[in-house]
Motif scaffolding. Structure first.
Motif, short mmCIF file in Angstrom:
data_model
loop_
_atom_site.label_atom_id
_atom_site.label_comp_id
_atom_site.label_asym_id
_atom_site.label_seq_id
_atom_site.Cartn_x
_atom_site.Cartn_y
_atom_site.Cartn_z
N GLY A 46 0.90 -1.14 0.18
CA GLY A 46 0.09 -0.11 -0.26
C GLY A 46 0.82 1.32 -0.13
N GLY A 47 1.91 1.35 0.79
CA GLY A 47 2.74 2.38 0.94
C GLY A 47 3.42 2.59 -0.42
N ILE A 48 4.02 1.68 -1.14
CA ILE A 48 4.60 1.66 -2.46
C ILE A 48 3.75 2.10 -3.50
CG2 ILE A 48 5.83 0.58 -4.40
CD1 ILE A 48 6.84 -1.37 -2.20
N LEU A 49 2.52 1.75 -3.52
CA LEU A 49 1.50 2.09 -4.36
C LEU A 49 1.43 3.63 -4.48
CD1 LEU A 49 -0.96 -0.81 -4.33
CD2 LEU A 49 -0.08 0.27 -6.58
N GLY A 50 1.04 4.12 -3.03
CA GLY A 50 0.87 5.64 -2.77
C GLY A 50 2.03 6.42 -3.12
N ARG A 51 3.24 5.91 -3.09
CA ARG A 51 4.39 6.90 -3.32
C ARG A 51 4.90 6.57 -4.82
NH1 ARG A 51 9.84 6.57 0.34
NH2 ARG A 51 11.15 8.14 -0.53
N PHE A 52 4.90 5.45 -5.17
CA PHE A 52 5.46 5.53 -6.66
C PHE A 52 4.45 4.87 -7.84
CE2 PHE A 52 8.83 4.20 -3.52
CZ PHE A 52 9.88 5.13 -3.89
N GLY A 53 3.18 4.59 -7.33
CA GLY A 53 2.17 4.32 -8.22
C GLY A 53 2.23 2.79 -8.48
N PRO A 54 1.19 2.30 -9.36
CA PRO A 54 1.18 0.83 -9.57
C PRO A 54 1.83 0.17 -10.44
CG PRO A 54 -0.49 1.93 -10.88
CD PRO A 54 0.27 2.92 -10.05
N GLN A 55 2.91 0.75 -11.08
CA GLN A 55 3.80 0.13 -12.40
C GLN A 55 4.64 -0.88 -11.71
OE1 GLN A 55 4.78 3.43 -14.67
NE2 GLN A 55 3.76 2.59 -16.46
N PRO A 56 5.50 -0.28 -10.70
CA PRO A 56 6.55 -1.51 -10.08
C PRO A 56 5.78 -2.62 -9.15
CG PRO A 56 6.40 0.86 -8.77
CD PRO A 56 5.64 1.05 -9.94
N VAL A 57 4.51 -2.00 -8.72
CA VAL A 57 3.88 -3.37 -7.83
C VAL A 57 3.36 -4.29 -8.71
CG1 VAL A 57 2.19 -3.38 -6.34
CG2 VAL A 57 3.43 -1.80 -5.92
N PHE A 58 2.81 -4.09 -9.80
CA PHE A 58 2.24 -4.88 -10.72
C PHE A 58 2.97 -5.91 -11.44
CE2 PHE A 58 -1.71 -2.95 -9.51
CZ PHE A 58 -2.87 -3.41 -10.18
N ALA A 59 4.16 -4.82 -11.78
CA ALA A 59 5.25 -5.75 -12.48
C ALA A 59 5.94 -6.80 -11.63
CB ALA A 59 6.18 -4.70 -12.86
N LEU A 60 6.27 -6.50 -10.41
CA LEU A 60 6.76 -7.45 -9.50
C LEU A 60 5.83 -8.59 -9.25
CD1 LEU A 60 8.81 -8.47 -7.54
CD2 LEU A 60 7.74 -6.92 -5.65
N GLY A 61 4.30 -8.22 -9.02
CA GLY A 61 3.55 -8.98 -8.91
C GLY A 61 3.24 -10.06 -9.84
N THR A 62 3.30 -9.66 -11.06
CA THR A 62 3.41 -10.53 -12.31
C THR A 62 4.30 -11.55 -12.17
OG1 THR A 62 2.08 -8.99 -13.62
CG2 THR A 62 3.35 -10.42 -14.79
N ALA A 63 5.66 -11.03 -12.26
CA ALA A 63 6.91 -11.62 -12.29
C ALA A 63 6.73 -12.77 -11.35
CB ALA A 63 8.09 -10.90 -12.09
N ALA A 64 6.30 -12.60 -9.91
CA ALA A 64 6.26 -13.49 -8.79
C ALA A 64 5.34 -14.59 -9.02
CB ALA A 64 6.17 -12.68 -7.58
N LEU A 65 4.22 -14.23 -9.52
CA LEU A 65 3.17 -15.11 -9.55
C LEU A 65 3.47 -16.08 -10.64
CD1 LEU A 65 0.09 -15.85 -9.00
CD2 LEU A 65 -0.55 -14.49 -10.86
N ALA A 66 3.87 -15.31 -11.81
CA ALA A 66 4.38 -16.31 -12.95
C ALA A 66 5.55 -17.35 -12.38
CB ALA A 66 4.69 -15.59 -14.17
N GLY A 67 6.36 -17.01 -11.63
CA GLY A 67 7.44 -17.93 -11.08
C GLY A 67 6.85 -18.99 -10.31
N GLY A 68 6.14 -18.54 -9.30
CA GLY A 68 5.76 -19.38 -8.48
C GLY A 68 4.90 -20.62 -9.12
N VAL A 69 3.82 -20.23 -9.88
CA VAL A 69 3.05 -21.09 -10.78
C VAL A 69 3.89 -21.95 -11.68
CG1 VAL A 69 1.25 -21.15 -12.65
CG2 VAL A 69 1.20 -19.68 -10.86
#
Length: 408
Positions: free
Chosen positions: A71-94
């Protein structure tokens, strides 16, 4: 003509569309997919249901602990870095889950998936949308959450079909690659932080039309003192524990009575029911009491769980799953809507960050709650009855906090 219509459309609805797609992958490969992975690992390796359920619990614990910084990162830097990391991590784990050969590898794969889930969860989606909408915030969050229903509708049948045709490893590899190929371009080229960055205000108003006083901001300490926030954390924590535990174990619960084909149909029917109920919520979310609606949803869920426990015949299992579907999407969506209404957009990231962390920690108990009780009592009757009982309590807690938000 289409290009002209797109140019007139408020850019925030494009953000909603990206969030919807993110929810499709997060829920199809994460939330709903976890039940498929549980069933496949137990069937393939002969591991106890409770052992694999513990890995899924880790998935939720990890994501819960990350929600506050997300939540803090989203508020400070916006959604791009969060969504990019989330996509990479979800894909890697799956991708990894299809190749595990030992329990510790299963736990490691679900840990990585937990990072992805935190970055693409409803908390991340609602925080991303909070700056973009005021009058239509309920509708925007509800529409974005339709992706969770689509993910459930398509994810389980596609994964089951993929496992049948490609094998477990092949199916998870294709699923992971699909998430990366779709989500990363949308994240880079479409997502933006807030409407003010492009000369707009929430709901598409021009910068020159700004009126009214700015809403007072909450800090976490003051918000945690309110009955309103505590009731959201407790009520939705219990409700989500029951819901996610059911979704995780649904395939294993239904398969003995319905078989693979019947289970796939029942899970799809659950997702269709969730999709339809979310469509109704999207239409009326800005004109109804979110707390009352959430309490009704939890009571319906309790009734369906109790019915499946008392009469686990194929017809009742299907009917109970469909009723649960009506509640699954809306319980997930109504929590952030309540917090957004009662605490405002400026404070949403901080306030809902801590609330969602507590809710997610409670949610993490769901898979193990069902799994350990299943192993201890030799079936799902006891866990379903206990889940129904605590869901009634959750409904009471949510209603008890109604209209008790204080001013900071």
């Amino acid at each position: 003509m289409i290009r002209q219509a797109m140019s007139r459309m408020f850019y925030g609805w494009r953000i909603v569309a990206v969030c919807l797609v993110a929810s499709v992958f997060a829920n199809g490969l994460g939330l709903f997919g976890a039940g498929v992975y549980l069933h496949a690992l137990v069937e393939r390796n002969g591991w106890p249901t409770g052992l694999v359920s513990g890995a899924i619990t880790l998935f939720y614990v990890v994501s819960a602990l990350l929600l506050i910084p997300v939540g803090g990162i989203l508020g400070r830097f916006g959604p791009q870095p969060v969504f990019a990391l989330g996509t990479a991590a979800l894909a890697g784990g799956v991708a990894a889950i299809g190749y595990v050969a030992a329990p510790w590898q299963t736990y490691a794969a679900f840990l990585v998936m937990g990072i992805g889930w935190a970055c693409l969860s409803m908390t991340a989606v609602a925080t991303t949308l909070a700056p973009w909408f005021e009058r239509h915030q309920g509708r925007a969050v509800s529409i974005a959450s339709l992706g969770a229903s689509v993910g459930g509708l398509a994810g389980v049948p596609v994964l089951l079909l993929g496992i049948d045709r490609l094998g477990f490893a092949g199916a998870t590899t294709v699923g992971a690659a699909s998430a990366v190929l779709v989500m990363l371009p949308l994240t880079v080229f479409v997502l933006k932080r807030r409407p003010q960055d492009i000369g707009l205000l929430p709901d598409g108003a021009g910068a020159s039309s700004a009126t009214g006083a700015r809403a007072a901001a909450w800090n976490r300490r003051d918000a945690l003192r309110t009955a309103a926030l505590r009731s959201v954390m407790a009520g939705f924590g219990i409700g989500m524990m029951v819901q996610v535990g059911f979704v995780t174990h649904q395939v294993t619960l239904l398969a003995p009575a319905l078989g693979t084909a019947g289970t796939s149909i029942a899970v799809s029917a659950t997702a269709i029911s969730a999709l339809l109920s979310r469509l109704v919520l999207a239409r009326f979310a800005d004109h109804m009491s979110a707390r009352t609606t959430a309490a009704v949803m939890m009571m319906v869920a309790a009734a369906s769980l109790a019915a499946m426990a008392v009469r686990p015949a194929p017809a009742m299992l299907v009917a109970g799953s469909v009723l649960m579907g009506m509640t699954i999407g809306n319980v997930t969506t109504l929590g952030p809507i309540i917090v957004r209404r009662e605490f405002g957009a400026a404070s949403f990231g901080a306030v809902y960050g801590i609330a969602s962390c507590v809710i997610q920690l409670a949610t993490a108990l769901g898979p193990s709650f069902y799994g350990l009780l299943h192993d201890g009592f030799g079936g799902y009757r006891v866990p379903l009855l206990l889940a129904a009982t605590v869901d009634v309590g959750a409904a009471v807690v949510v209603l008890a906090g109604k209209a008790k938000a204080a001013h900071p």
